[in-house]
Design a protein around this motif. Structure first.
Motif, PDB file in Angstrom:
ATOM      1  N   THR A 180       0.834  -1.208   0.000  1.00  0.00           N
ATOM      2  CA  THR A 180       0.000   0.000   0.000  1.00  0.00           C
ATOM      3  C   THR A 180       0.865   1.253   0.000  1.00  0.00           C
ATOM      4  O   THR A 180       0.636   2.178  -0.787  1.00  0.00           O
ATOM      5  CB  THR A 180      -0.945  -0.001   1.214  1.00  0.00           C
ATOM      6  OG1 THR A 180      -1.833  -1.114   1.097  1.00  0.00           O
ATOM      7  CG2 THR A 180      -1.744   1.289   1.296  1.00  0.00           C
ATOM      8  N   PHE A 181       1.866   1.298   0.882  1.00  0.00           N
ATOM      9  CA  PHE A 181       2.734   2.473   0.935  1.00  0.00           C
ATOM     10  C   PHE A 181       3.564   2.604  -0.335  1.00  0.00           C
ATOM     11  O   PHE A 181       3.753   3.712  -0.844  1.00  0.00           O
ATOM     12  CB  PHE A 181       3.638   2.435   2.175  1.00  0.00           C
ATOM     13  CG  PHE A 181       3.019   3.105   3.359  1.00  0.00           C
ATOM     14  CD1 PHE A 181       3.370   4.399   3.708  1.00  0.00           C
ATOM     15  CD2 PHE A 181       2.073   2.453   4.131  1.00  0.00           C
ATOM     16  CE1 PHE A 181       2.795   5.035   4.795  1.00  0.00           C
ATOM     17  CE2 PHE A 181       1.485   3.069   5.224  1.00  0.00           C
ATOM     18  CZ  PHE A 181       1.842   4.361   5.555  1.00  0.00           C
ATOM     19  N   ALA A 182       4.043   1.495  -0.881  1.00  0.00           N
ATOM     20  CA  ALA A 182       4.850   1.555  -2.104  1.00  0.00           C
ATOM     21  C   ALA A 182       4.023   2.088  -3.281  1.00  0.00           C
ATOM     22  O   ALA A 182       4.548   2.818  -4.129  1.00  0.00           O
ATOM     23  CB  ALA A 182       5.418   0.177  -2.431  1.00  0.00           C
ATOM     24  N   ARG A 183       2.747   1.737  -3.331  1.00  0.00           N
ATOM     25  CA  ARG A 183       1.878   2.256  -4.398  1.00  0.00           C
ATOM     26  C   ARG A 183       1.551   3.733  -4.172  1.00  0.00           C
ATOM     27  O   ARG A 183       1.528   4.518  -5.116  1.00  0.00           O
ATOM     28  CB  ARG A 183       0.575   1.449  -4.482  1.00  0.00           C
ATOM     29  CG  ARG A 183       0.701   0.158  -5.251  1.00  0.00           C
ATOM     30  CD  ARG A 183      -0.651  -0.449  -5.578  1.00  0.00           C
ATOM     31  NE  ARG A 183      -1.564  -0.546  -4.449  1.00  0.00           N
ATOM     32  CZ  ARG A 183      -1.580  -1.534  -3.552  1.00  0.00           C
ATOM     33  NH1 ARG A 183      -0.720  -2.527  -3.665  1.00  0.00           N
ATOM     34  NH2 ARG A 183      -2.453  -1.548  -2.572  1.00  0.00           N
ATOM     35  N   ARG A 184       1.288   4.104  -2.936  1.00  0.00           N
ATOM     36  CA  ARG A 184       0.936   5.507  -2.642  1.00  0.00           C
ATOM     37  C   ARG A 184       2.126   6.440  -2.775  1.00  0.00           C
ATOM     38  O   ARG A 184       1.983   7.572  -3.220  1.00  0.00           O
ATOM     39  CB  ARG A 184       0.383   5.618  -1.214  1.00  0.00           C
ATOM     40  CG  ARG A 184      -1.024   5.111  -1.067  1.00  0.00           C
ATOM     41  CD  ARG A 184      -1.548   5.273   0.341  1.00  0.00           C
ATOM     42  NE  ARG A 184      -1.610   6.674   0.743  1.00  0.00           N
ATOM     43  CZ  ARG A 184      -1.579   7.081   2.006  1.00  0.00           C
ATOM     44  NH1 ARG A 184      -1.474   6.216   2.983  1.00  0.00           N
ATOM     45  NH2 ARG A 184      -1.655   8.375   2.287  1.00  0.00           N
ATOM     46  N   PHE A 185       3.299   5.973  -2.351  1.00  0.00           N
ATOM     47  CA  PHE A 185       4.471   6.836  -2.298  1.00  0.00           C
ATOM     48  C   PHE A 185       5.680   6.172  -2.970  1.00  0.00           C
ATOM     49  O   PHE A 185       6.655   5.812  -2.310  1.00  0.00           O
ATOM     50  CB  PHE A 185       4.819   7.182  -0.845  1.00  0.00           C
ATOM     51  CG  PHE A 185       3.659   7.731  -0.056  1.00  0.00           C
ATOM     52  CD1 PHE A 185       2.973   8.852  -0.492  1.00  0.00           C
ATOM     53  CD2 PHE A 185       3.252   7.127   1.115  1.00  0.00           C
ATOM     54  CE1 PHE A 185       1.916   9.370   0.233  1.00  0.00           C
ATOM     55  CE2 PHE A 185       2.196   7.649   1.857  1.00  0.00           C
ATOM     56  CZ  PHE A 185       1.525   8.763   1.415  1.00  0.00           C
TER      57      PHE A 185
END
Length: 139
Positions: A115-120
C-alpha cells in the motif's frame, strides 16, 4: 486423533489462542509505529526542505531566501519533487516497522508495504539514501 485426547486438544487450543494474541499485538504495535512516522527531504540545491506525516501530508515547509530569485513554476516543481522524496522515505520506514513487528513475509506485512509503495513510490531519479528519518518519530 485430537477428539480422543482432551489434554492435547486443550493444548492445541491454547497454542492457537496465544498465536492469535501475539499476531494481534504485533499488528497493534505496527499501527502505533506507522501512525507516528514522519520523513523529511531537502532539495538538491538546499532551497527547499519539507517534512511529511505518515499520511503523506505536508507538515513543514522551509524555504531558503534564495527562492525569491526563482520563477514560481520552478519553485513549485522543486517543492513537489521534494515532497515526493520525503513521501518515498515513508515507504522505507514502513518496511522497517513491518520487519520489526508483523514480519515482511506475513500477509499483513505485505499488504501494508504494498500500500505504501503504491501511494508513495520512489521518484525515478531518486538515490536510495536521499530520505531522512525524522527524529520526532521516536525510533
Amino acid at each position: 486423533m485430537l477428539g480422543q485426547d482432551p489434554d492435547a486438544a486443550q493444548e492445541m487450543l491454547n497454542s492457537w489462542t496465544a498465536e492469535l494474541s501475539a499476531r494481534a499485538q504485533a499488528a497493534a504495535d505496527l499501527s502505533e509505529r506507522v501512525a507516528v512516522l514522519a520523513a523529511s527531504a531537502t532539495s538538491a540545491d538546499g532551497v527547499v526542505r519539507v517534512t511529511v506525516a505518515a499520511s503523506g501530508a505536508l507538515t513543514d515547509l522551509r524555504l531558503d531566501d534564495r527562492v525569491q530569485r526563482m520563477r514560481g513554476s520552478e519553485l513549485a516543481s522543486i517543492i513537489m519533487a521534494t515532497v515526493a522524496r520525503a513521501q518515498a522515505g515513508l515507504t522505507d520506514q514502513v518496511m522497517v516497522a513491518v520487519h520489526d513487528t508483523v514480519g515482511t513475509d506475513s500477509e499483513t506485512g505485505r499488504a501494508i508495504t504494498d500500500t505504501f509503495a503504491r501511494r508513495f513510490p520512489k521518484p525515478a531519479d531518486e538515490q536510495p539514501e536521499r530520505w531522512e528519518r525524522d527524529t520526532r518519530s521516536g525510533w
